[in-house]
Design an enzyme around this catalytic site. Structure first.
Site, short mmCIF file in Angstrom:
data_model
loop_
_atom_site.label_atom_id
_atom_site.label_comp_id
_atom_site.label_asym_id
_atom_site.label_seq_id
_atom_site.Cartn_x
_atom_site.Cartn_y
_atom_site.Cartn_z
N ASP A 16 0.82 -1.21 0.00
CA ASP A 16 0.00 0.00 0.00
C ASP A 16 0.86 1.27 0.00
OD1 ASP A 16 -2.31 1.49 0.06
OD2 ASP A 16 -2.49 1.43 2.24
N HIS A 33 2.80 2.92 -9.01
CA HIS A 33 2.71 1.45 -9.14
C HIS A 33 3.98 0.89 -9.78
CE1 HIS A 33 -1.30 1.59 -7.66
NE2 HIS A 33 -1.81 2.21 -8.71
N LEU A 127 11.11 -20.80 -3.37
CA LEU A 127 10.05 -19.89 -2.90
C LEU A 127 8.78 -20.08 -3.74
CD1 LEU A 127 9.16 -17.25 -1.30
CD2 LEU A 127 10.02 -15.99 -3.29
#
Ligand code: FPP
Length: 240
Positions: A16, A33, A127
């Site tokens: 955020d 972004h 991962l």
């Protein structure tokens, strides 16, 4: 890869603050972004280096469709750019990419890029990087419950056998064998979960900080993970 000692197995992040980061610099939101995508790339790398097993990021929520077409298109464009640029590296790093959420309604070019990424990395064992896309926790629970109801209707399931485990298995996370998050990190100054992994967060540690996501560094991340390792988790019980 360094060996994980006492680090959370599954870290989930709410990325955020991209919009505010851009506004502070008098830039269009999509530039925020773009900076957020770069921050995310570094966090994926550090997670893989540290031996974190699961990383889940909130990239686009079921509520984000309310944003302007320009911003939505910008986020989707970045997603395509990210997977195209980083796919080889992710694969070499043994990272497996999953999407949590209904991405069947995404534009064709987004689905194509994501499909290629998921397919190429499907057998990787390092991962597991989950991108929550068109994801909302309530929507996820509704879909899971609907599936269970269909099974009851078909005579395959006794309502008395519906338990926490069966609900978990019918969530996006359950379908990919992703365990509940141990730690949820929300940079950007807001102190709420915003419809993110609410069922799975039952026993998660929560960490909030004011850093805007594009400014969130791998070192800040690693410090949080290491301090989490020192915390005691009791899951409602008592530790001796
Ligand atoms: C929240 O910040 C962020 C988003 C809704 C999008 C997150 C997207 C990225 C990090 C871009 C790249 C993602 C991928 C997977 C390539 P906000 O816009 O709500 O910020 P604000 O609260 O400051 O307005």
């Amino acid at each position: 890869m360094t060996e994980a000692t006492n680090l959370p197995r599954h870290v989930a992040i709410i990325m955020d603050g991209n919009g505010r980061w851009a506004t502070k610099r008098k830039l269009p939101r999509v530039m925020g972004h773009n900076a957020g995508m770069k921050a995310m790339r570094e966090i994926v790398r550090r997670s893989s280096d540290l031996g974190v097993q699961y990383l889940t990021v909130y990239a686009f929520s079921t509520e984000n469709w309310k944003r302007t077409q320009e911003e939505i298109g910008g986020i989707f464009g970045l997603l395509i750019k990210y997977v195209n640029q980083d796919l080889e590296e992710l694969h070499e790093e043994n990272v497996r990419v999953n999407i949590l959420g209904d991405w069947s309604i995404m534009p064709e070019n987004v689905r194509e890029a994501l499909g290629r990424t998921i397919f190429k990395t499907r057998n990787n064992t390092g991962l597991t990087f989950n991108i929550a896309l068109n994801y909302g926790s309530r929507d996820e629970v509704v879909r899971g419950v609907r599936e269970l109801a269909e099974m009851v209707k078909a005579g395959e399931l006794d309502p008395a056998d519906i338990d926490e485990e069966s609900i978990s298995k019918h969530l996006y996370t359950g379908k990919f064998g992703v365990p509940d998050p141990d730690l949820i990190i929300r940079p950007g100054g807001e102190v709420r979960l915003s419809n993110y992994l609410m069922w799975q967060a039952a026993y998660a540690e929560l960490y909030f900080c004011d850093t805007l996501w594009p400014d969130f560094t791998p070192d800040e991340y690693e410090t949080i993970l290491r301090s989490f390792g020192n915390r005691e988790r009791r899951f409602g019980g008592r530790n001796e």
